[in-house]
Design an enzyme around this catalytic site. Structure first.
Site, mmCIF file in Angstrom:
data_model
loop_
_atom_site.group_PDB
_atom_site.id
_atom_site.type_symbol
_atom_site.label_atom_id
_atom_site.label_comp_id
_atom_site.label_asym_id
_atom_site.label_seq_id
_atom_site.Cartn_x
_atom_site.Cartn_y
_atom_site.Cartn_z
ATOM 1 N N ASP A 169 48.492 45.704 28.332
ATOM 2 C CA ASP A 169 47.975 45.796 26.963
ATOM 3 C C ASP A 169 46.903 44.741 26.686
ATOM 4 O O ASP A 169 46.114 44.870 25.748
ATOM 5 C CB ASP A 169 49.109 45.668 25.943
ATOM 6 C CG ASP A 169 49.917 44.379 26.071
ATOM 7 O OD1 ASP A 169 49.626 43.561 26.980
ATOM 8 O OD2 ASP A 169 50.858 44.182 25.270
ATOM 9 N N GLU A 170 46.853 43.698 27.521
ATOM 10 C CA GLU A 170 45.915 42.606 27.269
ATOM 11 C C GLU A 170 44.457 43.000 27.475
ATOM 12 O O GLU A 170 43.558 42.265 27.075
ATOM 13 C CB GLU A 170 46.267 41.394 28.137
ATOM 14 C CG GLU A 170 47.597 40.764 27.773
ATOM 15 C CD GLU A 170 47.787 39.378 28.367
ATOM 16 O OE1 GLU A 170 46.801 38.626 28.438
ATOM 17 O OE2 GLU A 170 48.918 39.053 28.760
ATOM 18 N N TYR A 192 42.739 36.874 33.521
ATOM 19 C CA TYR A 192 43.693 37.878 33.996
ATOM 20 C C TYR A 192 43.382 39.234 33.399
ATOM 21 O O TYR A 192 43.234 40.244 34.120
ATOM 22 C CB TYR A 192 45.121 37.461 33.640
ATOM 23 C CG TYR A 192 46.094 38.621 33.644
ATOM 24 C CD1 TYR A 192 46.350 39.324 34.819
ATOM 25 C CD2 TYR A 192 46.740 39.032 32.475
ATOM 26 C CE1 TYR A 192 47.231 40.412 34.828
ATOM 27 C CE2 TYR A 192 47.618 40.104 32.479
ATOM 28 C CZ TYR A 192 47.856 40.794 33.644
ATOM 29 O OH TYR A 192 48.719 41.858 33.652
#
EC number: 4.2.1.46
Length: 361
Positions: A169-170, A192
């Site tokens: 979801d990031e 990331y």
């Protein structure tokens, strides 16, 4: 023969955990066509054992135990956060094979596909620790982007029938009010998330250019037993069990959505069976909790105190990350339409997680 799963990564049939892995499985051809519309193998790739929750290991255990006619091949680099203990329950099963290897080794990966005749790939492998990504950004780019490109390229060349890429979801970036759906733009704010977003682009390009049957999933935070203690929940549990304070970045008011491992495994199985090629599926939950509230709940659970002042004694506030998104609200109606919804309530999931962590010391 039915696949049910308990948690994310490897864990589960009873309770297991996750790791990024490569797995393959051979079912009866007729059943495989009916259920998965493939020839007979499912493969999970895992580069290091510490994916956000050990989803892969949970998934591997479930498939090995519930699909005895499938050959499950688990590929893992065995990085710093890896532990084959999560897979001991299936290590002697005839339909399970472990291979140590690196998805960034293109020659090895190509040879693997030629040797094993893989039909389905579930790609969990990744470097996932956000804090670490700020100081090892190039390593994250290499593993998460280059490794994924190597894997999807080899899978395409081998004419794999389905390639599922497990993202996060990031990639959406943070939001205080707007909920993200699968069409929302990617606006990652840390190395990331940026590497996962870039990897998604490579995977999706194989659908756009070749109509290679890829599917992308974006999941909320996963938790459960056996998770490597660099993730917030196992980290806090481990600290408290060793009479150390919970370390909180900034104010601790950042909120996160938490999914129990078994629910995520069921989501992956749903996508495996019903997910449409070229599509993206959010795997989310409406359950949301701030990091500071999470710490307090774990303090109450482990230290058995309801005193606010006493709880504060177990919290240590430190400097925040360079960037730290406040929320990752997602809409998951698309996967709901396939029949999946989370089932494990927070209170039940966190008690199971703490209980197993306590037993393992």
């Amino acid at each position: 023969m039915h696949v049910c799963i308990f948690s994310v990564v490897v864990l589960f049939s009873v309770i297991s955990e996750k790791i990024k892995v490569i797995c393959e499985y051979f079912p009866n051809i007729q059943q495989l066509r009916k259920i998965f519309k493939s020839l007979g193998k499912l493969t999970f790739f895992t580069n290091n054992v510490c994916f956000s929750l050990n989803s892969a290991s949970h998934m591997v255990v479930s498939l090995v135990e519930d699909y005895p006619n499938y050959m499950i091949i688990n590929l893992d680099k065995l990085d710093y956060c890896a532990s084959l203990k999560n897979l001991e329950i299936i290590s002697n099963k005839q339909n399970y094979k472990f291979i140590q290897g690196d998805i960034c080794d293109s020659h090895f990966v190509k040879q693997l596909f030629e040797t094993e005749k893989i039909d389905i790939v579930l790609h969990f492998a990744a470097q996932t620790h956000v804090d670490l990504s700020f100081v090892r950004a190039f390593e994250f780019t290499y593993v998460n982007v280059y490794g994924t490109h190597v894997l999807v390229s080899a899978a395409h060349e081998a004419r794999v029938e389905k390639f599922i890429y497990v993202s996060t979801d990031e990639v959406y970036g943070g939001s205080l009010d707007k909920e993200f759906d699968e069409s929302s733009p990617k606006q990652p704010t840390n190395p990331y998330a940026s590497s996962k977003a870039a990897a998604e682009c490579f995977v999706q390009s194989y659908w756009e250019r070749y109509k290679f049957p890829v599917v992308i999933t974006r999941s909320s935070n996963v938790y459960g037993p056996h998770q490597y203690p660099e993730k917030v929940i196992p980290k806090f549990i481990s600290l408290l069990q060793h009479n150390r304070k919970c370390c909180i970045h900034g104010s601790g008011l950042q909120t996160r959505n938490f999914l129990y491992a078994t629910d995520v495994v069921e989501a992956f199985l749903t996508v495996l069976k019903k997910g449409k090629p070229g599509e993206i599926y959010n795997i989310g939950t409406n359950f949301e909790m701030s990091v500071v509230q999470l710490a307090k709940e774990l303090i109450q659970l482990i230290k058995e105190t309801n005193s606010e002042s006493e709880m504060e004694n177990w919290v240590d506030y430190v400097n925040d990350r360079p960037t730290n998104d406040m929320r990752y609200p997602m809409k998951s109606e698309k996967i709901h339409g396939l029949g999946w919804r989370p089932k494990v309530p927070w209170k039940e999931g966190i008690k199971k997680t703490n209980f197993i962590s306590h037993l393992l010391g």
